[in-house]
Design a protein around this motif. Structure first.
Motif, mmCIF file in Angstrom:
data_model
loop_
_atom_site.group_PDB
_atom_site.id
_atom_site.type_symbol
_atom_site.label_atom_id
_atom_site.label_comp_id
_atom_site.label_asym_id
_atom_site.label_seq_id
_atom_site.Cartn_x
_atom_site.Cartn_y
_atom_site.Cartn_z
ATOM 1 N N HIS A 23 18.429 74.769 51.913
ATOM 2 C CA HIS A 23 18.789 75.850 50.991
ATOM 3 C C HIS A 23 17.633 76.127 50.028
ATOM 4 O O HIS A 23 17.296 77.285 49.778
ATOM 5 C CB HIS A 23 20.064 75.516 50.205
ATOM 6 C CG HIS A 23 20.386 76.576 49.211
ATOM 7 N ND1 HIS A 23 21.011 77.751 49.564
ATOM 8 C CD2 HIS A 23 20.113 76.668 47.884
ATOM 9 C CE1 HIS A 23 21.125 78.515 48.499
ATOM 10 N NE2 HIS A 23 20.593 77.883 47.472
ATOM 11 N N TYR A 83 17.844 76.702 58.530
ATOM 12 C CA TYR A 83 19.056 76.803 57.703
ATOM 13 C C TYR A 83 20.278 77.043 58.592
ATOM 14 O O TYR A 83 21.328 76.424 58.414
ATOM 15 C CB TYR A 83 18.866 77.951 56.715
ATOM 16 C CG TYR A 83 19.983 78.174 55.739
ATOM 17 C CD1 TYR A 83 20.044 77.453 54.547
ATOM 18 C CD2 TYR A 83 20.952 79.137 55.971
ATOM 19 C CE1 TYR A 83 21.055 77.682 53.631
ATOM 20 C CE2 TYR A 83 21.973 79.367 55.062
ATOM 21 C CZ TYR A 83 22.013 78.642 53.892
ATOM 22 O OH TYR A 83 23.016 78.869 52.980
ATOM 23 N N CYS A 84 20.135 77.930 59.560
ATOM 24 C CA CYS A 84 21.199 78.234 60.509
ATOM 25 C C CYS A 84 21.653 76.971 61.239
ATOM 26 O O CYS A 84 22.854 76.691 61.338
ATOM 27 C CB CYS A 84 20.692 79.282 61.505
ATOM 28 S SG CYS A 84 21.757 79.604 62.910
ATOM 29 N N LEU A 90 23.386 74.535 58.787
ATOM 30 C CA LEU A 90 24.738 74.966 58.441
ATOM 31 C C LEU A 90 25.679 74.818 59.636
ATOM 32 O O LEU A 90 26.837 74.445 59.470
ATOM 33 C CB LEU A 90 24.719 76.414 57.944
ATOM 34 C CG LEU A 90 25.989 76.963 57.323
ATOM 35 C CD1 LEU A 90 26.495 76.068 56.193
ATOM 36 C CD2 LEU A 90 25.751 78.366 56.795
ATOM 37 N N ALA A 97 24.160 82.963 55.189
ATOM 38 C CA ALA A 97 25.226 81.957 55.301
ATOM 39 C C ALA A 97 26.473 82.576 55.923
ATOM 40 O O ALA A 97 27.095 81.983 56.815
ATOM 41 C CB ALA A 97 25.532 81.361 53.931
#
Length: 154
Positions: free
Chosen positions: A114, A98-99, A102, A130
């Motif tokens: 997500h 996710y890091c 993003l 986030a």
């Protein structure tokens, strides 16, 4: 970091209000903030953003912070190759993906990332993660723009 100082080779970030905004964000989601997300995971995410953006200032600061929080040195050293690792928990693996999603902002790949987060984290934790990643991207880019160059004291 006692023997490392940084010289701004491009500009002084305090010349504009942007630096103050970044400092305010750091109070709520920076490495000394009190959050519901696991502190060690938060630190791994900060360090991963620093690695992805090749920010010397952030790499030095957040490597030290990771060691100070008790993250094993092998895990810190191995962070750049996390997809190939068995050292990270399933939740850490999802959060690292996710890091990266993003930070790179892969429009096609981000929605599934997500969704995968919801299997491991609460809505609050996802929002904090986030915010951590966004805050670190802000700081790495600020430090790169100002030219924060490490100088080792002898």
């Amino acid at each position: 970091m006692d023997d490392i100082t940084f010289t701004n080779t491009r500009f002084d970030p305090d010349l504009v209000a942007f630096h103050g905004i970044a400092k305010e964000m750091a109070k709520s989601v920076g490495y000394t903030a009190d959050m519901s997300v696991d502190a060690k995971l938060a630190q791994l995410l900060r360090l991963r953003v620093a690695q992805m953006n090749a920010c010397s200032y952030c790499l030095i600061l957040h490597t030290k912070a990771a060691h100070d929080q008790g993250i094993h040195s092998a895990k810190v050293a191995h962070l750049a190759s996390w997809p190939e690792s068995t050292m990270f928990s399933p939740a850490e693996l999802v959060a690292l993906a996710y890091c990266e999603g993003l930070t790179d902002y892969d429009l096609a790949g981000f929605p599934p990332l997500h969704q995968a987060m919801t299997d491991h984290f609460s809505d609050t934790e996802i929002a904090e993660i986030a915010a951590i990643v966004i805050n670190m991207n802000l700081w790495t880019r600020l430090k790169l723009a100002q030219g924060a160059t490490p100088v080792q004291e002898t």
